[in-house]
Design a protein around this motif. Sequence first.
Motif: not given
Length: 624
Positions: A394-412
Amino acid sequence: MTHSFFCANVLGDRARWARQRRFTVLQTEFDAGRLFIETWATWRADPQRCERLHFVAVWPLTTMVHPDVSTEQPTLSQMLIDAWPMHVTGMHRLEFENGRVVLTLAIGELESMLPKIWLRADAFYLRLSRVDAKLAYVAKALARVAGDQATLCAEAHPLLPQALKDAGFICDETPDGGYVKARFAPRWRVRRHEPPLALAIENGNAPPSAEFSKDAAAAFPSQTPRHAIVIGAGLAGCAITERLASRGWRVSLIERHDDLAHDASGNPAGVFHPIVWRDDSIAARLTRAGFLYALHRWSELERPGHTLNRSDRGLLQIADTTEDAHAIASAIKRFGLPASYVVAVDEHEATRLAGQPVARPGWFFAHGGWISPAAICAAQCEAAGDLLTIHFGTEVARIDRENGTWTAFDTSGRALAQAPVLILANAGDAQRLAVLHGLPTRGVRGQLTLLNSSPLDGLRVPIVGDGYAVPLGAHRTLTGATYDIDGIDTQIQPAGHTENLERVAMMLPALVGFEPTPETLEGRVAFRSVTSDRMPMIGALADETAARADAARLSGAWPLDLPRRPGLYGAFAFGSRGLVWSTLAAELIAAQVEGEPWPIERELAEAIDPARFLLRALRQGEFS
Ligand SMILES: Cc1cc2nc3c(=O)[nH]c(=O)nc-3n(C[C@H](O)[C@H](O)[C@H](O)COP(=O)(O)OP(=O)(O)OC[C@H]3O[C@@H](n4cnc5c(N)ncnc54)[C@H](O)[C@@H]3O)c2cc1C
């Protein structure tokens, strides 16, 4: 002062550590382990004890070499003796009780060491034998790292109450006046920076009271979701996984390949040893800390049965020139480095150690050697047990933080994992995900050459210098490695094999004239990630957008002034030293996340701070 007095008065009020996630004691002069053992025994006997007890003590290099420990606790004394570190300057972290009791010894002179220790102390134990003339200096240094209401206990001294008062402590009366007891409760600001705290989690898990102090927030550990995302399953990511899991964290480890240790960490073996140079530079001190901590952690992994495929006969470094050999030999003497750490060897002794002639003298690391990076990664992930979830392929394409939580997103664009903490351990790709100023890392192509049956078959220990040769057994020798900055070719190049063999031949003359057809040789290509100062990137990542917006005010900033991205850390750009950096990097980050004492001096942590390039740009007015 008796130790019992300290335990009764400073630790006696058990409510102070009851239910706490951590409790930190700082002792200004290590007393050969007596107070540490007593504090440890008190902790053991208390059912309400804190989850982790940190005991940090300064110990001058010039004092005794062995612990003189209490016989009242023979079991604990023996455990301390067994864990005793090498007698070299710097900070040494020793772990007991599965890491729940941690002794950090800061070996060096008190005056120079105190400002370098970075922690938040709950209790101080001040011995005065060495601080007579420097009471004001020491009191101020303690105030820089004191937690709210931290308690202090010291022998009475006519000048001490005033020095403590000036630094923000309130002195209590003691019944017989033989001691000074104090608490840190400043009425005015006594320091520029707050000492480290556990990461404040901002997703609605705050303690019940709306008006809680930062200290109080750290006192509600059960409210903190201990869950981290780690991106990259090489040496960096697996080490951080193990260090966090050992503290009870769940880890979601995301890796684009289908297995651990694929890229740079997929080499069949790598060498590990510290740097010894003419001066005790930051790089020399950092590699010393990383090397010693890695040795300690690897042994701890082996103890329950994890197999780390590694050598145990030491490692020999061959000097580039005879002049260098002499300079290093005199540096080893000047720094008083023990033979268990490094010893200078003449050509004759080097030849004996190598098992075949060498070209020049050098120096020998009895505890250096080669190890399999993949075996380390596997052991660390196994040690993390059920707390680890791995997302392979699984490749992580992007990361983001909202409401104190980090999310890792894949290419889709699919969310792969969410957690309050995210650690970028994905080597050359980390700067893209973190969007770092000026793209501070570059790729360096490296090619290894594997020899089957060669004149190096009799080699006894790994040889390093300009290149390396590693005896892997069964007539196999690994040699390397080329260093092509910005090289991108993933294919093995015959010229790379020739280069590797030529370099090794300059150290081991047996290889001169050995000219196999390069096209027939086995090898491997991988890519290092490096920075311009060749130091790794380890620690909390800066909030570059906020820093740029505040560039004028931050033009004279110190590292602790910089805004950071809450919960985002990096462990990457390990260059050619992943084996020496990765374990220490993981422990430093885990300590930063948890608000524990840092395992290395502050100036060393600043030399590897991922925000250092941003800091330089701010200082040079690049954003004004
Ligand atoms: C030829 C060569 C010889 C070397 N010799 C030695 C030696 O003798 N001693 C030594 O100490 N060091 C040596 N090194 C250096 C050492 O191998 C590295 O420092 C170390 O492996 C780096 O570990 P890492 O975890 O940071 O990176 P890597 O091992 O490269 O791991 C990074 C991981 O992140 C994953 N990843 C990246 N981006 C993403 C993404 N977006 N999503 C999901 N996953 C991602 C990758 O797939 C990879 O598995 C050598 C390196 C090379 C190239």
